[in-house]
Write an enzyme that holds these catalytic residues in place. Structure first.
Site, PDB file in Angstrom:
ATOM      1  N   LYS A  90      86.102 -36.079   3.835  1.00  0.00           N
ATOM      2  CA  LYS A  90      85.395 -34.830   4.131  1.00  0.00           C
ATOM      3  C   LYS A  90      86.217 -33.670   3.571  1.00  0.00           C
ATOM      4  O   LYS A  90      86.109 -33.369   2.389  1.00  0.00           O
ATOM      5  CB  LYS A  90      85.075 -34.778   5.620  1.00  0.00           C
ATOM      6  CG  LYS A  90      84.261 -36.057   5.994  1.00  0.00           C
ATOM      7  CD  LYS A  90      83.626 -36.052   7.319  1.00  0.00           C
ATOM      8  CE  LYS A  90      83.105 -37.401   7.753  1.00  0.00           C
ATOM      9  NZ  LYS A  90      81.938 -37.927   7.056  1.00  0.00           N
TER      10      LYS A  90
ATOM     11  N   HIS B 222      86.388 -34.514  11.507  1.00  0.00           N
ATOM     12  CA  HIS B 222      85.790 -33.242  11.077  1.00  0.00           C
ATOM     13  C   HIS B 222      86.742 -32.060  11.254  1.00  0.00           C
ATOM     14  O   HIS B 222      86.310 -30.912  11.248  1.00  0.00           O
ATOM     15  CB  HIS B 222      84.472 -32.995  11.820  1.00  0.00           C
ATOM     16  CG  HIS B 222      83.433 -33.988  11.414  1.00  0.00           C
ATOM     17  ND1 HIS B 222      82.644 -33.842  10.282  1.00  0.00           N
ATOM     18  CD2 HIS B 222      83.098 -35.193  11.944  1.00  0.00           C
ATOM     19  CE1 HIS B 222      81.856 -34.887  10.157  1.00  0.00           C
ATOM     20  NE2 HIS B 222      82.107 -35.722  11.152  1.00  0.00           N
TER      21      HIS B 222
ATOM     22  N   SER C 199      80.732 -33.269  15.330  1.00  0.00           N
ATOM     23  CA  SER C 199      80.219 -32.730  14.069  1.00  0.00           C
ATOM     24  C   SER C 199      78.759 -32.327  14.074  1.00  0.00           C
ATOM     25  O   SER C 199      78.299 -31.684  13.151  1.00  0.00           O
ATOM     26  CB  SER C 199      80.428 -33.744  12.965  1.00  0.00           C
ATOM     27  OG  SER C 199      79.481 -34.764  13.085  1.00  0.00           O
TER      28      SER C 199
END
Ligand code: PLP
Length: 404
Positions: free
Chosen positions: A248, A217, A189
């Site tokens: 996320k 991610h 990330s």
């Protein structure tokens, strides 16, 4: 011992290095993301545009998600009331685990209170479940994976980042019958590069290892249904354990692993970080369920997300701003010095109402301090152009280097 002085001295050291962390006091505005209010100056709240959130798709304000959470609050009440084993398994948790297993085409999924805990708890218990195991860990793995591997206490080797030859050299040194775990990520990330999943699975087959893949991610963002890079590259069935987060792309919080029934049952039964803690509030589980369902069904979000990232990389590059190579949605811009990195973000915030958090050591190596920009489907052309103009001005103002 002067304890207070010890604490203050420790912090003074990182202040001196320009690494002291100042949190932005943000008031997010549902329905108006990526706009927010910065409340750092007390009552004098100032509007800002957020360019560094991991709410990658803006699902934190999605109407289906909010409706599911409102309804769950009225149905279930506030907290879960216990650990998963003692009264804390609600129907929302059960449904969410079934949905996550389906997302990754695995037999079972297991929820944790965060992605960090999922990594720490699972990787540490693997050492216990697999006698005399050896763990092979990518050198850029996340802190939570490192913590789990260390805590587990198994013999461990670090292979150079995504270096297949080095990994093979290390694997070779151990008899085939010995239990081995290869732990790595799909999207790294801070740089935006991608792990070689298929090739690592080839090595795992050859040397009798299992694979542990952190897709934190990537879940929600890659693959036809958002099952991550392992879905996009059609290697889901080759990876033993896929780990992800709900915090996320799915916009909430919580973490999970998916894999075979036997593996999940063993982790469920032995992992301390799963057993001895209160489960996620049902409101969060219900919101996450709505989010995963929505994101699976809306590939258009993923297409737009990639388009936004590409547009930003191209616009920054056209102004000679040093975008680091990234093959994903992460847009890192190199500054290369912690003090200047903080200066850039201070000027952006104070003069332009743009919020980007500086990324410093130990999150990235010293000398590679950077801005980590994360455009989402709701970052419009106009605010993107404002960002590029502002960055270009700041680059001149602070006399930073451009690239040809
Ligand atoms: N794994 C990676 C690669 C991460 O970057 C992070 C958090 O940033 C985590 C795990 C932890 O996930 P969570 O934020 O859900 O605890």
């Amino acid at each position: 011992m002067d304890y207070e002085k010890q604490f203050a001295d420790a912090v003074q050291k990182i202040r001196h290095e320009g690494r002291y962390r100042v949190f932005a006091d943000l008031q997010r505005e549902a329905g108006n993301f990526p706009r927010a209010l910065n409340r750092q100056d007390g009552d004098n709240a100032r509007p800002v545009t957020v360019w560094c959130s991991n709410d990658y798709l803006g699902m934190g304000q999605n109407e289906d998600v909010l409706a599911a959470m409102h309804s769950a609050l009225d149905t279930y009440g506030a907290g879960s009331g216990g650990t998963r084993n003692i009264a804390g398994t609600t129907h929302a948790h059960v449904q969410l685990e079934a949905e996550l297993a389906e997302l990754h085409a695995k037999e079972k999924a297991l929820l944790f209170t965060s992605g960090y805990v999922a990594n720490e708890a699972t990787l540490s218990v693997l050492s216990r479940l697999l006698p005399d195991a050896v763990i092979f860990s990518d050198s850029l793995n996340h802190a939570s994976m490192i913590a789990g591997i260390r805590h587990g206490g198994a013999e461990r080797y670090i292979f150079r980042h995504n270096d297949l030859e080095h990994l093979e050299e290390l694997l070779k040194q151990h008899p085939r019958e010995r239990a081995k775990v290869i732990a790595f990520e799909s999207v790294y990330s801070m740089d935006g590069d991608v792990g070689s999943i298929s090739e690592i699975c080839d090595l795992a087959d050859e040397y009798g290892a299992i694979t542990y893949l952190d897709e934190v991610h990537a879940v929600g963002l890659y693959g036809e249904q958002g099952g991550g890079i392992s879905e996009r590259d059609d290697v889901r069935d080759r990876v033993t354990i896929i780990q992800g987060t709900l915090a996320k792309a799915f916009g909430l919080m919580g973490g999970y692993i998916t894999g075979s029934s036997a593996m999940v049952d063993a982790v469920r039964s032995f992992a301390s970080g799963f057993i001895f803690t209160t489960s996620l509030p049902p409101v969060v589980a219900a919101g996450a369920l709505a989010s995963v369902r929505y994101v699976r069904a809306h590939n258009d979000l993923r297409v737009r997300h990639q388009e936004r990232a590409q547009r930003l990389k191209t616009s920054l590059g056209a102004r000679g701003l040093p975008v680091m190579p990234s093959v994903t949605h992460i847009v890192p811009v190199l500054v290369g010095d912690p003090v200047r990195c903080k200066q850039v973000t201070d000027v952006l915030l104070n003069d332009h109402g743009i919020y980007i958090q500086p990324i410093n050591y130990p999150t990235v190596p010293k000398g590679t301090e950077r801005l980590r920009i994360t455009p989402s489907p709701v970052h419009s052309d106009r605010i993107m152009d404002d960002l590029v103009d502002a960055l270009s001005l700041v680059w001149d103002q602070l006399d930073l280097q451009r690239v040809a």
